[in-house]
Design a protein around this motif. Sequence first.
Motif, PDB file in Angstrom:
ATOM      1  N   VAL A 104       3.085   6.419  -9.107  1.00 22.05           N
ATOM      2  CA  VAL A 104       4.205   7.161  -9.680  1.00 22.05           C
ATOM      3  C   VAL A 104       3.763   8.569 -10.068  1.00 22.05           C
ATOM      4  CG1 VAL A 104       5.807   7.265 -11.633  1.00 22.05           C
ATOM      5  CG2 VAL A 104       5.453   5.111 -10.425  1.00 22.05           C
ATOM      6  N   ASP A 105       2.598   8.678 -10.690  1.00 18.42           N
ATOM      7  CA  ASP A 105       2.076  10.000 -11.063  1.00 18.42           C
ATOM      8  C   ASP A 105       1.793  10.851  -9.821  1.00 18.42           C
ATOM      9  OD1 ASP A 105       2.261   9.323 -13.730  1.00 18.42           O
ATOM     10  OD2 ASP A 105       0.124   8.856 -13.940  1.00 18.42           O
ATOM     11  N   ALA A 106       1.271  10.221  -8.773  1.00 22.93           N
ATOM     12  CA  ALA A 106       0.988  10.946  -7.531  1.00 22.93           C
ATOM     13  C   ALA A 106       2.278  11.488  -6.927  1.00 22.93           C
ATOM     14  CB  ALA A 106       0.268  10.036  -6.537  1.00 22.93           C
ATOM     15  N   LEU A 107       3.305  10.654  -6.833  1.00 22.09           N
ATOM     16  CA  LEU A 107       4.585  11.111  -6.293  1.00 22.09           C
ATOM     17  C   LEU A 107       5.174  12.228  -7.142  1.00 22.09           C
ATOM     18  CD1 LEU A 107       6.233   7.749  -5.222  1.00 22.09           C
ATOM     19  CD2 LEU A 107       5.669   9.679  -3.729  1.00 22.09           C
ATOM     20  N   ASP A 108       5.099  12.080  -8.446  1.00 26.78           N
ATOM     21  CA  ASP A 108       5.594  13.117  -9.342  1.00 26.78           C
ATOM     22  C   ASP A 108       4.845  14.435  -9.111  1.00 26.78           C
ATOM     23  OD1 ASP A 108       7.193  14.114 -11.546  1.00 26.78           O
ATOM     24  OD2 ASP A 108       5.352  14.025 -12.739  1.00 26.78           O
ATOM     25  N   GLY A 109       3.524  14.348  -8.984  1.00 25.75           N
ATOM     26  CA  GLY A 109       2.722  15.543  -8.752  1.00 25.75           C
ATOM     27  C   GLY A 109       3.035  16.206  -7.421  1.00 25.75           C
ATOM     28  N   ILE A 110       3.151  15.406  -6.378  1.00 24.85           N
ATOM     29  CA  ILE A 110       3.447  15.946  -5.045  1.00 24.85           C
ATOM     30  C   ILE A 110       4.804  16.633  -5.036  1.00 24.85           C
ATOM     31  CG2 ILE A 110       4.009  15.298  -2.659  1.00 24.85           C
ATOM     32  CD1 ILE A 110       1.878  13.041  -2.995  1.00 24.85           C
ATOM     33  N   LEU A 111       5.807  15.957  -5.553  1.00 28.56           N
ATOM     34  CA  LEU A 111       7.166  16.487  -5.480  1.00 28.56           C
ATOM     35  C   LEU A 111       7.394  17.658  -6.431  1.00 28.56           C
ATOM     36  CD1 LEU A 111       9.082  13.134  -5.063  1.00 28.56           C
ATOM     37  CD2 LEU A 111       8.482  14.792  -3.294  1.00 28.56           C
ATOM     38  N   SER A 112       6.636  17.735  -7.517  1.00 25.47           N
ATOM     39  CA  SER A 112       6.805  18.881  -8.415  1.00 25.47           C
ATOM     40  C   SER A 112       5.989  20.090  -7.947  1.00 25.47           C
ATOM     41  CB  SER A 112       6.439  18.509  -9.853  1.00 25.47           C
ATOM     42  OG  SER A 112       5.082  18.169  -9.963  1.00 25.47           O
ATOM     43  N   ILE A 150       9.530   5.577   2.519  1.00 27.52           N
ATOM     44  CA  ILE A 150       8.088   5.349   2.460  1.00 27.52           C
ATOM     45  C   ILE A 150       7.847   3.954   1.894  1.00 27.52           C
ATOM     46  CG2 ILE A 150       5.917   6.104   1.431  1.00 27.52           C
ATOM     47  CD1 ILE A 150       7.172   8.896   1.258  1.00 27.52           C
ATOM     48  N   ARG A 151       7.174   3.144   2.665  1.00 22.10           N
ATOM     49  CA  ARG A 151       6.839   1.788   2.231  1.00 22.10           C
ATOM     50  C   ARG A 151       5.389   1.784   1.789  1.00 22.10           C
ATOM     51  NH1 ARG A 151       7.505  -1.758   6.940  1.00 22.10           N
ATOM     52  NH2 ARG A 151       5.301  -1.421   7.278  1.00 22.10           N
ATOM     53  N   LEU A 152       5.147   1.384   0.550  1.00 24.62           N
ATOM     54  CA  LEU A 152       3.784   1.310   0.042  1.00 24.62           C
ATOM     55  C   LEU A 152       3.113   0.065   0.598  1.00 24.62           C
ATOM     56  CD1 LEU A 152       4.435   2.274  -3.669  1.00 24.62           C
ATOM     57  CD2 LEU A 152       3.673   3.752  -1.815  1.00 24.62           C
ATOM     58  N   GLU A 153       1.841   0.168   0.878  1.00 22.38           N
ATOM     59  CA  GLU A 153       1.076  -0.947   1.423  1.00 22.38           C
ATOM     60  C   GLU A 153       0.041  -1.389   0.394  1.00 22.38           C
ATOM     61  OE1 GLU A 153       1.415  -2.466   4.527  1.00 22.38           O
ATOM     62  OE2 GLU A 153       3.249  -1.296   4.726  1.00 22.38           O
ATOM     63  N   PRO A 154       0.503  -1.976  -0.712  1.00 19.34           N
ATOM     64  CA  PRO A 154      -0.465  -2.376  -1.751  1.00 19.34           C
ATOM     65  C   PRO A 154      -1.152  -3.687  -1.397  1.00 19.34           C
ATOM     66  CG  PRO A 154       1.728  -3.026  -2.393  1.00 19.34           C
ATOM     67  CD  PRO A 154       1.867  -2.287  -1.081  1.00 19.34           C
ATOM     68  N   PRO A 155      -2.258  -3.958  -2.072  1.00 20.93           N
ATOM     69  CA  PRO A 155      -2.870  -5.274  -1.921  1.00 20.93           C
ATOM     70  C   PRO A 155      -1.962  -6.323  -2.563  1.00 20.93           C
ATOM     71  CG  PRO A 155      -3.962  -4.019  -3.632  1.00 20.93           C
ATOM     72  CD  PRO A 155      -2.960  -3.097  -2.984  1.00 20.93           C
ATOM     73  N   LEU A 156      -2.339  -7.577  -2.414  1.00 17.14           N
ATOM     74  CA  LEU A 156      -1.520  -8.662  -2.948  1.00 17.14           C
ATOM     75  C   LEU A 156      -1.336  -8.546  -4.459  1.00 17.14           C
ATOM     76  CD1 LEU A 156       0.011 -11.219  -2.301  1.00 17.14           C
ATOM     77  CD2 LEU A 156      -2.116 -12.487  -2.514  1.00 17.14           C
ATOM     78  N   ALA A 157      -2.382  -8.184  -5.162  1.00 14.76           N
ATOM     79  CA  ALA A 157      -2.308  -8.020  -6.612  1.00 14.76           C
ATOM     80  C   ALA A 157      -2.383  -6.537  -6.951  1.00 14.76           C
ATOM     81  CB  ALA A 157      -3.448  -8.770  -7.276  1.00 14.76           C
ATOM     82  N   VAL A 158      -1.392  -6.038  -7.679  1.00 20.59           N
ATOM     83  CA  VAL A 158      -1.349  -4.630  -8.050  1.00 20.59           C
ATOM     84  C   VAL A 158      -1.292  -4.557  -9.572  1.00 20.59           C
ATOM     85  CG1 VAL A 158      -0.058  -2.479  -7.848  1.00 20.59           C
ATOM     86  CG2 VAL A 158      -0.079  -4.091  -5.953  1.00 20.59           C
ATOM     87  N   SER A 159      -2.179  -3.757 -10.128  1.00 23.00           N
ATOM     88  CA  SER A 159      -2.207  -3.622 -11.585  1.00 23.00           C
ATOM     89  C   SER A 159      -1.190  -2.575 -12.045  1.00 23.00           C
ATOM     90  CB  SER A 159      -3.600  -3.210 -12.059  1.00 23.00           C
ATOM     91  OG  SER A 159      -3.869  -1.879 -11.677  1.00 23.00           O
ATOM     92  N   ARG A 160      -0.867  -2.600 -13.296  1.00 23.22           N
ATOM     93  CA  ARG A 160       0.033  -1.603 -13.890  1.00 23.22           C
ATOM     94  C   ARG A 160      -0.561  -0.200 -13.721  1.00 23.22           C
ATOM     95  NH1 ARG A 160       5.182  -0.833 -16.041  1.00 23.22           N
ATOM     96  NH2 ARG A 160       5.030   0.917 -17.453  1.00 23.22           N
ATOM     97  N   GLU A 161      -1.877  -0.086 -13.885  1.00 25.29           N
ATOM     98  CA  GLU A 161      -2.550   1.212 -13.747  1.00 25.29           C
ATOM     99  C   GLU A 161      -2.412   1.751 -12.330  1.00 25.29           C
ATOM    100  OE1 GLU A 161      -4.078  -1.504 -15.191  1.00 25.29           O
ATOM    101  OE2 GLU A 161      -3.792  -0.796 -17.238  1.00 25.29           O
ATOM    102  N   GLN A 162      -2.508   0.873 -11.340  1.00 27.61           N
ATOM    103  CA  GLN A 162      -2.362   1.313  -9.957  1.00 27.61           C
ATOM    104  C   GLN A 162      -0.935   1.771  -9.668  1.00 27.61           C
ATOM    105  OE1 GLN A 162      -3.881  -2.360  -8.381  1.00 27.61           O
ATOM    106  NE2 GLN A 162      -5.720  -1.332  -7.575  1.00 27.61           N
ATOM    107  N   LEU A 163       0.039   1.073 -10.227  1.00 28.81           N
ATOM    108  CA  LEU A 163       1.435   1.494 -10.070  1.00 28.81           C
ATOM    109  C   LEU A 163       1.665   2.840 -10.750  1.00 28.81           C
ATOM    110  CD1 LEU A 163       3.298  -1.882 -10.634  1.00 28.81           C
ATOM    111  CD2 LEU A 163       2.993  -0.650  -8.477  1.00 28.81           C
ATOM    112  N   ASP A 164       1.083   3.018 -11.932  1.00 26.60           N
ATOM    113  CA  ASP A 164       1.193   4.299 -12.632  1.00 26.60           C
ATOM    114  C   ASP A 164       0.576   5.422 -11.810  1.00 26.60           C
ATOM    115  OD1 ASP A 164       2.538   3.211 -14.789  1.00 26.60           O
ATOM    116  OD2 ASP A 164       0.728   3.002 -16.021  1.00 26.60           O
ATOM    117  N   LEU A 165      -0.550   5.152 -11.142  1.00 21.55           N
ATOM    118  CA  LEU A 165      -1.195   6.157 -10.296  1.00 21.55           C
ATOM    119  C   LEU A 165      -0.259   6.609  -9.185  1.00 21.55           C
ATOM    120  CD1 LEU A 165      -4.695   6.619  -9.182  1.00 21.55           C
ATOM    121  CD2 LEU A 165      -3.055   6.253  -7.352  1.00 21.55           C
TER     122      LEU A 165
END
Length: 92
Positions: A58-66, A41-56
């Motif tokens: 990671v949390d989303a993937l964790d939630g989906i997979l758990s 899965i290749r993420l399609e982020p905007p040019l600038a990605v904040s730490r909060e967006q990256l955390d979102l």
Amino acid sequence: KLSLGVLQKLSDEFLGSLVAAELLNEYRVITAYTLNNPNVIRLEPPLAVSREQLDLVVDALDGILSRRKGFLGLAAGTVRTVIRSKVRGAGS
């Protein structure tokens, strides 16, 4: 009746797309497939990605997979998500 071989083949081919669908439908995270492997899965982020967006993400993937254990859990969850989105769209 699904045999283990058929289930494994489906999982090998579609697991990444099911996770990508959950990311988009539940979390509004845009993804794309790679040409070499449909489970990358290749993420399609905007040019600038904040730490909060990256955390979102990671949390989303964790939630989906758990929440969705294995291929069948992901497939069932994706079907429920599609039905819910269609019902919401029809009510608008």
